[in-house]
Design a protein around this motif. Sequence first.
Motif, PDB file in Angstrom:
ATOM      1  N   TYR A 161      38.999  43.110  33.149  1.00  0.00           N
ATOM      2  CA  TYR A 161      40.252  42.584  33.072  1.00  0.00           C
ATOM      3  C   TYR A 161      40.389  42.202  31.517  1.00  0.00           C
ATOM      4  O   TYR A 161      39.017  41.766  30.570  1.00  0.00           O
ATOM      5  CB  TYR A 161      40.805  40.784  33.470  1.00  0.00           C
ATOM      6  CG  TYR A 161      40.908  41.764  34.732  1.00  0.00           C
ATOM      7  CD1 TYR A 161      41.855  41.955  34.962  1.00  0.00           C
ATOM      8  CD2 TYR A 161      40.652  41.220  36.303  1.00  0.00           C
ATOM      9  CE1 TYR A 161      43.325  42.317  36.136  1.00  0.00           C
ATOM     10  CE2 TYR A 161      41.157  41.930  37.286  1.00  0.00           C
ATOM     11  CZ  TYR A 161      42.768  42.220  37.108  1.00  0.00           C
ATOM     12  OH  TYR A 161      43.024  42.351  37.900  1.00  0.00           O
ATOM     13  N   ASP A 217      40.444  38.995  29.381  1.00  0.00           N
ATOM     14  CA  ASP A 217      39.519  38.495  28.453  1.00  0.00           C
ATOM     15  C   ASP A 217      38.191  38.394  28.964  1.00  0.00           C
ATOM     16  O   ASP A 217      37.195  37.650  28.966  1.00  0.00           O
ATOM     17  CB  ASP A 217      40.466  36.959  29.842  1.00  0.00           C
ATOM     18  CG  ASP A 217      39.803  37.379  31.073  1.00  0.00           C
ATOM     19  OD1 ASP A 217      39.560  38.367  32.140  1.00  0.00           O
ATOM     20  OD2 ASP A 217      40.261  35.710  31.827  1.00  0.00           O
ATOM     21  N   GLY A 228      37.885  35.925  45.298  1.00  0.00           N
ATOM     22  CA  GLY A 228      37.471  36.127  43.522  1.00  0.00           C
ATOM     23  C   GLY A 228      36.656  37.285  43.539  1.00  0.00           C
ATOM     24  O   GLY A 228      36.582  37.074  42.420  1.00  0.00           O
ATOM     25  N   CYS A 229      36.267  37.718  44.614  1.00  0.00           N
ATOM     26  CA  CYS A 229      35.406  38.872  44.165  1.00  0.00           C
ATOM     27  C   CYS A 229      36.723  40.176  44.246  1.00  0.00           C
ATOM     28  O   CYS A 229      35.326  41.421  44.048  1.00  0.00           O
ATOM     29  CB  CYS A 229      34.265  39.536  46.096  1.00  0.00           C
ATOM     30  SG  CYS A 229      35.373  39.797  47.638  1.00  0.00           S
ATOM     31  N   GLY A 230      37.221  40.780  43.941  1.00  0.00           N
ATOM     32  CA  GLY A 230      37.970  41.695  43.319  1.00  0.00           C
ATOM     33  C   GLY A 230      38.826  42.270  44.606  1.00  0.00           C
ATOM     34  O   GLY A 230      38.852  43.900  44.379  1.00  0.00           O
ATOM     35  N   LYS A 231      38.461  41.825  45.887  1.00  0.00           N
ATOM     36  CA  LYS A 231      39.761  42.838  46.375  1.00  0.00           C
ATOM     37  C   LYS A 231      40.993  43.438  46.361  1.00  0.00           C
ATOM     38  O   LYS A 231      41.300  44.429  46.422  1.00  0.00           O
ATOM     39  CB  LYS A 231      39.459  42.489  47.822  1.00  0.00           C
ATOM     40  CG  LYS A 231      38.515  41.197  48.587  1.00  0.00           C
ATOM     41  CD  LYS A 231      38.596  40.590  50.151  1.00  0.00           C
ATOM     42  CE  LYS A 231      40.452  39.551  49.588  1.00  0.00           C
ATOM     43  NZ  LYS A 231      38.737  38.820  48.815  1.00  0.00           N
ATOM     44  N   THR A 232      41.858  42.572  46.064  1.00  0.00           N
ATOM     45  CA  THR A 232      43.079  42.491  45.332  1.00  0.00           C
ATOM     46  C   THR A 232      43.124  43.488  44.201  1.00  0.00           C
ATOM     47  O   THR A 232      43.875  44.528  44.038  1.00  0.00           O
ATOM     48  CB  THR A 232      44.252  41.659  44.912  1.00  0.00           C
ATOM     49  OG1 THR A 232      44.037  40.572  46.134  1.00  0.00           O
ATOM     50  CG2 THR A 232      45.055  41.736  44.672  1.00  0.00           C
ATOM     51  N   THR A 233      42.388  43.099  43.313  1.00  0.00           N
ATOM     52  CA  THR A 233      42.578  44.527  41.634  1.00  0.00           C
ATOM     53  C   THR A 233      41.652  45.373  42.593  1.00  0.00           C
ATOM     54  O   THR A 233      42.459  46.335  41.974  1.00  0.00           O
ATOM     55  CB  THR A 233      41.435  43.592  41.427  1.00  0.00           C
ATOM     56  OG1 THR A 233      41.238  42.125  41.331  1.00  0.00           O
ATOM     57  CG2 THR A 233      41.438  44.570  39.772  1.00  0.00           C
TER      58      THR A 233
END
Lengths: 438, 224
Positions: A72, A74, A99-104
């Motif tokens: 990202y 940031d 927060g491990c990046g699943k949605t991403t």
Amino acid sequence: MRDADGFGRHPAHNRENGSFRTRAPGPESSSGERSRLSPQLLAQSRPEAGDFCQTRRVFGALIRIDSVTKRYPDGTVAVDRLSLEIPDRAITVLVGPSGCGKTTTLRMINRMVEPSEGTILLDGKDIQQQPVNTLRRSMGYVIQNAGLFQHRTILDNIATVPRLLGWGKERSRARARELMDRVGLDGTLARRYPYQLSGGQQQRVGVARALAADPPVLLMDEPFSAVDPVVRKGLQDELLRIQEELAKTIVFVTHDIDEAVKLGTMVAVMRTGGRLAQFAPPAELLTDPADAFVEDFLGTDRGIRRLSFFTAAGLDLLTAPIVAVDATAEQIAARDTADVPYLLVTDLDGRPLGWAESGELTAGSIETDRLLPHGRPFAAGTDSLRAALDCAVLSPTGWAVAVDGEGRAAGVVSQQTIAEAIRGAHANSARTTQKVAP
Amino acid sequence: MSGLFDMPSYLEYSYFGLVGLHLREALIPVLAGLLVALPLAQLCVRVRWLYPPVLWVTTILYAIPSLAFFVVLIDYTGLSETTVMIPLAVYSLVVLVPAIVDGVRAVPQETLAAATAMGFGPVRRYLQVQLPIAAPAIIAGLRVACVSSISLVSVGMLIGNQGALGNMLDAGLKYDQPRLVWLSVGGTAVLATAVDAVLIGLRLLLTPWMPRGARTPAVKEATG
Ligand SMILES: Nc1ncnc2c1ncn2[C@@H]1O[C@H](COP(=O)(O)OP(=O)(O)O)[C@@H](O)[C@H]1O
Ligand SMILES: [Mg+2]
């Protein structure tokens, strides 16, 4: 079948409707290469795995994620060199801590997030080469809290994508009605607005809306996380039922490992930092976690949960210690064997009533309310060893009662016998593993 | 009762003629303000840093007395209705821009994500999802803008007979005619209330999807 027969049967289906779900074959290989093998290769590598015969389909990887990284602006690295082959017409679950990046990862598949590095192929074609809205309209998307359009009726919510695709109003609405039926929504809800529905109903609308244009791919981001456990179980079972009928390629994100094991044909466990920890069918995950992180994530009772994947159909059921409530003294005496310290009393239709201690029954005057409770029985043909063991553990006598489809006692089985069956099943699965191991 | 609504000839209009004029001079500016505010607000939603400066500007414009506007505008638009309406349109922005921006921003993230994921382009998403969901907030802004505009029209009397009901008030005070004063003040109040009621009705009509108290209880999950 005498013996417990390995993996490949889905516990939910065994319980719910006795049918089998097509499931990608599980390689019980301990090789570290496992996660990089495509399910297709694995299917070819072990044609002799008899217990997987339900899995006749040869899978093609419909979505191929090829060493994708997302950084990202940031500087957060949400996904780190992730490679996955998502099999066609099956449910692939992405699971991992928050927060491990699943949605991403999910959002990179429909380009709501663009990868910083790597490529994603859909049916062999780079998704970057396709018009973004056409791509998105070919992928249903379901999210937590459904994300319904609050200003549109249920029917118009479901008809959204068909309308975007230029279908006529009537055709879109007819299609929407069909889908309400498919996801188990009452037709009378069609003219209501989202605020008039419960959370579970809204989530069903979300699923119906995603399916409306019959997209080949369904992306689901924690769709059932916000509803209570009972409703969630209903939605999960419904999803499996729908999947049985429609056979979509589903990518399902959850942080709940139980949900992952229940729904997934393949499960990708991700770790913080957006890296893949393990990619395997759920049974293999439970048998053979790749490392301490996965093992920890699976929780303490993975041994017990793994039993869900072994059928109880092969258990050696004893029918001798079963007597009807109207049994004669001779019948009781004949059934009272030294092997079993208890007798199971059934009603005249053969349904279990309860246990009596050996030698305590008097013909003609069996008092049914003085019997020991028999606990919840398991279904002889369809339940898993986990269900059978659970019944035995909960039974006051230590013996589990098996029933047939009509609820009649099919036999009784002791904890010892179940334990032997578990050992047999483990040995059996270890044997098949060796056949594939290089 | 004959004569209650009779107007002196120097007011140039009948009573209801003045009411109509008042309405026109009050509402056309709000409409014009809305037409400016919609794209301006969308710009503020898309370009986040633009919102605070835009808000300052509208507030400063609002602080400029209408008389000052008139002095400047008379050179261009003369002693006309337009000269009265331009400041009113500018004033309406101070209410309308934040109403639209906040309304559009209040659309839930999930709803927007769902729209994007279904293949809505930005324009379609704005028109078909964000604006309709922001409608209640926008109408709330319109109600304030309309009522304040109706009361502000009266200052038009300062530039000679452009204040509609305000002219009547002026005449009533000048020539000591309480009947005209009461007709003017009462007429303005009734007008403001009526326009407000129409907007409330419009909102009810446009938003059947809003929860209305406990009149329609939510259907509880029965299917599991
Ligand atoms: N738009 C964004 N900008 C910066 N960082 C983000 C953004 N979206 C997500 N992240 C970060 O990326 C990581 C992965 O997020 P996400 O994919 O939402 O995880 P998950 O869905 O597994 O909970 C998190 O550390 C999150 O804070
Ligand atoms: Mg997430």
